[in-house]
Design a protein around this motif. Structure first.
Motif, PDB file in Angstrom:
ATOM      1  N   SER A  26     -14.562   6.919 -61.086  1.00  0.00           N
ATOM      2  CA  SER A  26     -15.876   6.263 -61.039  1.00  0.00           C
ATOM      3  C   SER A  26     -16.870   7.111 -61.823  1.00  0.00           C
ATOM      4  CB  SER A  26     -16.338   6.095 -59.591  1.00  0.00           C
ATOM      5  OG  SER A  26     -16.241   7.333 -58.914  1.00  0.00           O
ATOM      6  N   THR A  69     -15.692   5.867 -74.608  1.00  0.00           N
ATOM      7  CA  THR A  69     -14.301   6.073 -74.159  1.00  0.00           C
ATOM      8  C   THR A  69     -13.826   4.866 -73.348  1.00  0.00           C
ATOM      9  OG1 THR A  69     -14.764   8.434 -74.092  1.00  0.00           O
ATOM     10  CG2 THR A  69     -12.726   7.699 -73.055  1.00  0.00           C
ATOM     11  N   ARG A 109     -21.250   9.582 -52.948  1.00  0.00           N
ATOM     12  CA  ARG A 109     -19.837   9.205 -52.824  1.00  0.00           C
ATOM     13  C   ARG A 109     -19.709   7.677 -52.764  1.00  0.00           C
ATOM     14  NH1 ARG A 109     -17.562  13.631 -54.431  1.00  0.00           N
ATOM     15  NH2 ARG A 109     -15.698  12.405 -54.142  1.00  0.00           N
ATOM     16  N   LYS A 139     -20.022  20.059 -58.175  1.00  0.00           N
ATOM     17  CA  LYS A 139     -20.311  19.253 -56.967  1.00  0.00           C
ATOM     18  C   LYS A 139     -21.120  20.047 -55.947  1.00  0.00           C
ATOM     19  CE  LYS A 139     -16.885  15.769 -56.788  1.00  0.00           C
ATOM     20  NZ  LYS A 139     -15.675  16.366 -57.347  1.00  0.00           N
ATOM     21  N   SER A 154     -12.339  11.268 -55.823  1.00  0.00           N
ATOM     22  CA  SER A 154     -11.299  12.127 -55.260  1.00  0.00           C
ATOM     23  C   SER A 154     -11.151  11.974 -53.748  1.00  0.00           C
ATOM     24  CB  SER A 154     -11.569  13.586 -55.627  1.00  0.00           C
ATOM     25  OG  SER A 154     -12.888  13.934 -55.251  1.00  0.00           O
ATOM     26  N   ASN A 208      -6.894  11.510 -69.706  1.00  0.00           N
ATOM     27  CA  ASN A 208      -5.897  12.261 -70.465  1.00  0.00           C
ATOM     28  C   ASN A 208      -4.668  12.512 -69.603  1.00  0.00           C
ATOM     29  OD1 ASN A 208      -7.049  12.811 -73.101  1.00  0.00           O
ATOM     30  ND2 ASN A 208      -8.645  13.915 -71.990  1.00  0.00           N
ATOM     31  N   ASP A 223     -16.691  16.178 -70.653  1.00  0.00           N
ATOM     32  CA  ASP A 223     -15.420  15.768 -70.049  1.00  0.00           C
ATOM     33  C   ASP A 223     -15.697  15.736 -68.545  1.00  0.00           C
ATOM     34  OD1 ASP A 223     -12.332  15.453 -70.806  1.00  0.00           O
ATOM     35  OD2 ASP A 223     -12.373  16.605 -68.969  1.00  0.00           O
ATOM     36  N   ASN A 252     -17.734   8.676 -66.004  1.00  0.00           N
ATOM     37  CA  ASN A 252     -18.134   8.085 -67.284  1.00  0.00           C
ATOM     38  C   ASN A 252     -17.108   7.068 -67.792  1.00  0.00           C
ATOM     39  OD1 ASN A 252     -17.614   8.527 -70.471  1.00  0.00           O
ATOM     40  ND2 ASN A 252     -19.798   8.346 -70.038  1.00  0.00           N
ATOM     41  N   VAL A 253     -15.852   7.460 -67.852  1.00  0.00           N
ATOM     42  CA  VAL A 253     -14.848   6.583 -68.467  1.00  0.00           C
ATOM     43  C   VAL A 253     -14.633   5.332 -67.620  1.00  0.00           C
ATOM     44  CG1 VAL A 253     -12.472   6.440 -69.300  1.00  0.00           C
ATOM     45  CG2 VAL A 253     -13.751   8.570 -69.573  1.00  0.00           C
ATOM     46  N   ARG A 290     -14.703  20.844 -69.786  1.00  0.00           N
ATOM     47  CA  ARG A 290     -14.465  20.336 -68.423  1.00  0.00           C
ATOM     48  C   ARG A 290     -14.912  21.382 -67.410  1.00  0.00           C
ATOM     49  NH1 ARG A 290      -8.775  17.731 -66.369  1.00  0.00           N
ATOM     50  NH2 ARG A 290      -9.464  16.203 -67.913  1.00  0.00           N
ATOM     51  N   GLY A 308     -16.977  16.462 -65.155  1.00  0.00           N
ATOM     52  CA  GLY A 308     -18.004  17.390 -64.659  1.00  0.00           C
ATOM     53  C   GLY A 308     -19.045  17.789 -65.687  1.00  0.00           C
TER      54      GLY A 308
HETATM   55  P1  NDP Z   1     -16.283  12.290 -64.880  1.00  0.00           P
HETATM   56  O1  NDP Z   1     -16.507  13.651 -64.371  1.00  0.00           O
HETATM   57  O2  NDP Z   1     -17.427  11.476 -65.338  1.00  0.00           O
HETATM   58  O3  NDP Z   1     -15.488  11.426 -63.783  1.00  0.00           O
HETATM   59  C1  NDP Z   1     -14.248  11.831 -63.302  1.00  0.00           C
HETATM   60  C2  NDP Z   1     -13.802  10.850 -62.244  1.00  0.00           C
HETATM   61  O4  NDP Z   1     -12.447  11.131 -61.901  1.00  0.00           O
HETATM   62  C3  NDP Z   1     -14.596  10.956 -60.957  1.00  0.00           C
HETATM   63  O5  NDP Z   1     -14.622   9.704 -60.316  1.00  0.00           O
HETATM   64  C4  NDP Z   1     -13.782  11.963 -60.153  1.00  0.00           C
HETATM   65  O6  NDP Z   1     -13.958  11.866 -58.743  1.00  0.00           O
HETATM   66  C5  NDP Z   1     -12.374  11.557 -60.537  1.00  0.00           C
HETATM   67  N1  NDP Z   1     -11.503  12.738 -60.439  1.00  0.00           N
HETATM   68  C6  NDP Z   1     -11.604  13.892 -61.141  1.00  0.00           C
HETATM   69  N2  NDP Z   1     -10.662  14.761 -60.777  1.00  0.00           N
HETATM   70  C7  NDP Z   1      -9.953  14.133 -59.815  1.00  0.00           C
HETATM   71  C8  NDP Z   1      -8.838  14.499 -59.044  1.00  0.00           C
HETATM   72  N3  NDP Z   1      -8.259  15.701 -59.184  1.00  0.00           N
HETATM   73  N4  NDP Z   1      -8.347  13.589 -58.156  1.00  0.00           N
HETATM   74  C9  NDP Z   1      -8.931  12.373 -58.012  1.00  0.00           C
HETATM   75  N5  NDP Z   1     -10.010  11.967 -58.731  1.00  0.00           N
HETATM   76  C10 NDP Z   1     -10.487  12.826 -59.620  1.00  0.00           C
HETATM   77  O7  NDP Z   1     -15.202  12.454 -66.062  1.00  0.00           O
HETATM   78  P2  NDP Z   1     -14.851  11.437 -67.229  1.00  0.00           P
HETATM   79  O8  NDP Z   1     -14.989  10.041 -66.763  1.00  0.00           O
HETATM   80  O9  NDP Z   1     -15.565  11.880 -68.435  1.00  0.00           O
HETATM   81  O10 NDP Z   1     -13.302  11.788 -67.480  1.00  0.00           O
HETATM   82  C11 NDP Z   1     -12.243  11.075 -66.819  1.00  0.00           C
HETATM   83  C12 NDP Z   1     -10.961  11.260 -67.609  1.00  0.00           C
HETATM   84  O11 NDP Z   1     -11.128  10.750 -68.932  1.00  0.00           O
HETATM   85  C13 NDP Z   1     -10.498  12.707 -67.785  1.00  0.00           C
HETATM   86  O12 NDP Z   1      -9.081  12.730 -67.809  1.00  0.00           O
HETATM   87  C14 NDP Z   1     -11.023  13.060 -69.170  1.00  0.00           C
HETATM   88  O13 NDP Z   1     -10.301  14.127 -69.763  1.00  0.00           O
HETATM   89  C15 NDP Z   1     -10.773  11.745 -69.890  1.00  0.00           C
HETATM   90  N6  NDP Z   1     -11.555  11.540 -71.114  1.00  0.00           N
HETATM   91  C16 NDP Z   1     -12.921  11.569 -71.091  1.00  0.00           C
HETATM   92  C17 NDP Z   1     -13.622  11.349 -72.250  1.00  0.00           C
HETATM   93  C18 NDP Z   1     -15.110  11.242 -72.261  1.00  0.00           C
HETATM   94  O14 NDP Z   1     -15.660  10.849 -73.304  1.00  0.00           O
HETATM   95  N7  NDP Z   1     -15.813  11.538 -71.174  1.00  0.00           N
HETATM   96  C19 NDP Z   1     -12.932  11.169 -73.555  1.00  0.00           C
HETATM   97  C20 NDP Z   1     -11.500  11.067 -73.443  1.00  0.00           C
HETATM   98  C21 NDP Z   1     -10.851  11.281 -72.272  1.00  0.00           C
HETATM   99  P3  NDP Z   1     -14.866  12.972 -58.000  1.00  0.00           P
HETATM  100  O15 NDP Z   1     -16.273  12.696 -58.440  1.00  0.00           O
HETATM  101  O16 NDP Z   1     -14.631  12.745 -56.545  1.00  0.00           O
HETATM  102  O17 NDP Z   1     -14.353  14.302 -58.467  1.00  0.00           O
END
Ligand code: NDP
Length: 450
Positions: free
Chosen positions: A237, A208, A286, A133, A261, A350, A165, A239-240, A93, A167
């Protein structure tokens, strides 16, 4: 004081200020009480004391030069938590909120999640407080390369296999893999989530999100319900979230939200997936861009959310898919969901729900899939990528997707069986924690004191 409490108190003394890790550990340890009562051997072998302590923790500094020629310094981590079931496996991450406690919580969850998949993978996690970012492609590349100049010596296809994960997506994995290959002078499957051109698996990008929806489908089928035609809210918005929305659309559900965020989108006609992918995956912009292209949708900035809530969970829905980050859904959000008739919560992220929110879902007996079960499809498909790399074959998308759906069914059944054995058939928190733990604990005993 009970055994579980003793260990938990020790943890707080020995690992100060790691709040997210305590939260993850407390939930698991609480669930284990009935299992510990039935299996005194776990206490004899001090399994709990051993399982909460990572086998190895690597903390390192990374220096790199930004586009202005200035030196930048980041804190970096790889926690190799438990290898009883296989090589350490878990994502990296990159986010400014990353610290040792966050990586330990993620690594700890990963042990049980990986065990639940039924595959041979141990638990690990890593990352950095580097913020991708606003960085140029060259800055991302320089950071990823600098990161690998230390991490490469600790990982390997049979030792520790990182993935993405928050980022960290295909671009970052590409830069890290390239540097690894150069340093070790070997072409091997040391990462999962690789590009399809050079060793990735079809279906891994989607896994996922698709898996979280398959898990919801299993929970609802057990209640003779389905997602078809149902309003669903999705947070995030990335990957997941994107592939959760995609699978919901495939199943005829109506996903009406996504977020980042800074704010959220409500699109009552259903999220326009092609537009979302273009904004997030291609343009990396965004969500405000979404309403420019689709004026019928509404954008709500976080400043306008009701105080103390995440606006996503105030939108009436049948099912919710938290897919952004940890602790994004609190007690008030859980109350809002239930008051509006929500019957199902499947966690793509998670630990997205706070302990109070989890307790409410369990108490009200809605269909609640905790992250370590519901989002295990990502890591499971990573293992399928490892299997393809090791045997030098490539499976079709349909083959991988069918295996993923079967794995999600197996996880649901395994968690349900354990929950039923301990008298609470709908409590998948209990079931997932017990079933995930038991397999690792038994392997640790069988492998001796190492
Ligand atoms: P990405 O980086 O692709 O997307 C993360 C998303 O969550 C973005 O839209 C981001 O917004 C938002 N976000 C992140 N941090 C915050 C915050 N503090 N407050 C509000 N919004 C937030 O990550 P993933 O989609 O891969 O991961 C999302 C979740 O899924 C995490 O908890 C990760 O641990 C879990 N996960 C992921 C897996 C995978 O295969 N990728 C597998 C299993 C679990 P912004 O762009 O504005 O930061």
């Amino acid at each position: 004081m009970s055994y579980v409490e003793e260990v938990f108190n020790y943890l707080k003394r020995s690992s100060p200020s790691q709040t997210e890790f305590y939260q993850a550990a407390e939930e698991v340890l609480e669930s284990l009480r009935p299992l510990m009562a039935k299996h005194p051997e776990y206490k004899k072998y001090k399994i709990i004391e051993r399982i909460v302590e990572p086998e190895r923790q690597i903390f390192f500094r990374v220096n790199w030069i930004d586009d202005n020629g200035e030196i930048q310094v980041n804190k970096c981590f790889r926690i190799e938590f438990n290898s009883a079931l296989g090589p350490y496996k878990g994502g990296l991450r990159f986010h400014p909120s990353v610290n040792a406690g966050v990586i330990k919580f993620l690594g700890f969850e990963q042990i049980f999640k990986n065990s639940l998949t039924g595959l041979q993978i141990g638990g690990g996690k890593g990352g950095s407080d580097f913020d991708p970012k606003g960085k140029s492609d060259n800055e991302i590349m320089r950071f990823c390369q600098a990161f690998m100049t230390e991490l490469f010596r600790h990982i390997g296809p049979n030792t520790d296999v990182p993935a993405g994960d928050i980022g960290v997506g295909a671009r970052e994995i590409g830069y890290m893999f390239g540097m690894y290959k150069k340093l070790v002078n070997r072409y091997e499957g040391v990462f999962t989530g690789k590009s399809l051109n050079w060793g990735g698996s079809l279906g891994r990008t989607q896994a996922t999100g698709y898996g979280s929806v398959y898990f919801a489908k299993c929970m609802l089928e057990a209640e003779n319900e389905s997602l078809e035609g149902k309003r669903c809210v999705v947070s995030g918005s990335g990957n997941v979230a994107t592939y959760t929305i995609e699978k919901l659309l495939h199943l005829g559900a109506l996903p009406i939200t996504c977020s980042d965020s800074k704010g959220m989108i409500i699109d009552e006609e259903g999220i326009d997936l092609a537009l979302l992918k273009d904004i997030k995956e291609v343009r990396r912009e965004r969500l405000t861009e979404y309403v420019k292209a689709r004026p019928s949708a509404k954008y709500i900035p976080i400043e306008d959310y009701e105080e103390g809530t995440n606006g996503i969970y105030s939108v009436p829905c049948y099912a919710a898919f938290p897919s952004a980050t940890q602790n994004e859904l609190n007690l008030k959000d859980a109350q809002n969901l239930l008051a509006n008739g929500c019957k199902c919560v499947s966690e793509g992220a998670n630990m997205p729900s706070t302990p109070e929110a989890v307790n409410l879902f369990v108490e009200k007996q809605i269909s609640y899939g905790p992250g370590k079960a519901a989002n295990a499809g990502g890591v499971a498909t990573s293992q399928l990528e490892m299997a393809q790399n090791a045997s030098m074959v490539n499976w079709s998308f349909e083959e991988v997707d069918a295996k993923l759906e079967q794995i999600m069914k197996n996880i649901f059944n395994t968690a349900t069986d354990a929950a039923t054995e301990f008298g609470e058939p709908k409590n998948l928190v209990l079931g997932a924690n017990i079933a995930g733990f038991k397999k690792v604990a038994d392997a640790m005993i069988e492998q001796g004191l190492v």
